[in-house]
Design an enzyme around this catalytic site. Structure first.
Site, PDB file in Angstrom:
ATOM      1  N   CYS A   1       0.847  -1.180   0.000  1.00  0.00           N
ATOM      2  CA  CYS A   1       0.000   0.000   0.000  1.00  0.00           C
ATOM      3  C   CYS A   1       0.882   1.228   0.000  1.00  0.00           C
ATOM      4  CB  CYS A   1      -0.915   0.006   1.231  1.00  0.00           C
ATOM      5  SG  CYS A   1      -1.961   1.481   1.331  1.00  0.00           S
ATOM      6  N   VAL A   2       0.959   1.899  -1.134  1.00  0.00           N
ATOM      7  CA  VAL A   2       1.724   3.133  -1.259  1.00  0.00           C
ATOM      8  C   VAL A   2       1.006   4.020  -2.256  1.00  0.00           C
ATOM      9  CG1 VAL A   2       3.213   2.235  -3.097  1.00  0.00           C
ATOM     10  CG2 VAL A   2       4.041   4.088  -1.629  1.00  0.00           C
TER      11      VAL A   2
END
Length: 263
Positions: free
Chosen positions: A94-95
């Protein structure tokens, strides 16, 4: 997922160019690999940054490109198990660069660098691993200790660039070889120059006899000369006694002749 057959030719060309650039000049701590038959799956090995709980670890991840890449962002997954707030237990990353901040012009290099920076500075506010995010906010030492533990168990260890023991042993072996080589060179040099083992030679000041024969190297000792002198003395005395004995006999003969004349 896409393959080379259903990716647009211009995308394949752009990917090939970018992957070649990544191979020739890789970002710090990142190595990229790809299957030439399927550009839709891109693998990368990421070194754990120094000063983080992931230091000395090697983490493998992959990027999955969709059929409409680069209009839509790829999906990123860690294949190596890692304890991190922004990486789920199934490896999903998750970025923002893979979501809201995605831009078709960013390129793979930028994306990979952002993912490695995530290991340096996590974002617990958008955590996929809630346990890791909570520990990071409330007990960083506990979080770091657990992250280091999983890194040591699951991440591939980085091989040291220099092996001290091997150097030392090689240096030792090299020194031994050099010593043996030096000894061999001395032997060969002596053999070529005709130098033999040292021998007892007469003094250069000793005169050479006229007949061309060398004097004996061992000279008789003083003791032996004395003994020889004592042996020669009786012979001389006998000779002198013999000379003294001749006049005595002559006198006796003369005395006998005188006696006979008297008679």
């Amino acid at each position: 997922m896409a393959t080379n057959e259903n990716l647009p030719p211009n995308v394949i060309k752009q990917l090939a160019k970018e992957l070649k650039n990544l191979h020739e000049t890789p970002p710090e701590g990142i190595k990229v690999g790809v299957n030439d038959d399927n550009f839709s799956v891109i693998y990368a090995d990421i070194e754990g940054p120094a000063g983080t709980p992931y230091e000395n670890g090697l983490f493998r991840m992959k990027l999955l490109l969709s059929h409409d890449f680069p209009q839509s962002p790829p999906a990123g997954y860690f294949l190596t198990k890692i304890f991190h707030p922004n990486i789920a237990t199934n490896g999903e990353i998750c970025v923002n660069a893979l979501k809201n901040d995605w831009n078709p012009t960013l390129g793979l290099r930028h994306l990979l660098v952002v993912i490695r920076c995530l290991l340096i500075e996590p974002f617990p506010e958008s955590a996929l691993n809630e346990q890791a995010g909570k520990m990071l906010l409330e007990n960083y030492e506990g979080y770091a200790r657990h992250a280091r533990l999983l890194t040591g168990i699951h991440a591939l260890k980085l091989k040291p660039k220099f092996k001290t023991g091997a150097i030392s042993e090689s240096t030792t072996a090299l020194n031994v070889d050099q010593t043996n080589t030096s000894m061999k060179c001395v032997d060969q040099k002596n053999a070529v120059s005709g130098v033999a083992a040292p021998q007892l030679l007469p003094s250069p000041l000793t005169p050479k006899p006229e007949n061309g024969q060398d004097y004996p190297t061992a000279m008789p000792s003083t003791g032996e000369t004395g003994v020889s002198g004592s042996k020669a003395a009786p012979a001389t005395q006998k000779k002198e006694a013999g000379l003294n004995k001749v006049p005595a006999d002559k006198r006796k003969m003369d005395a006998r002749k005188k006696s006979l004349k008297r008679l």
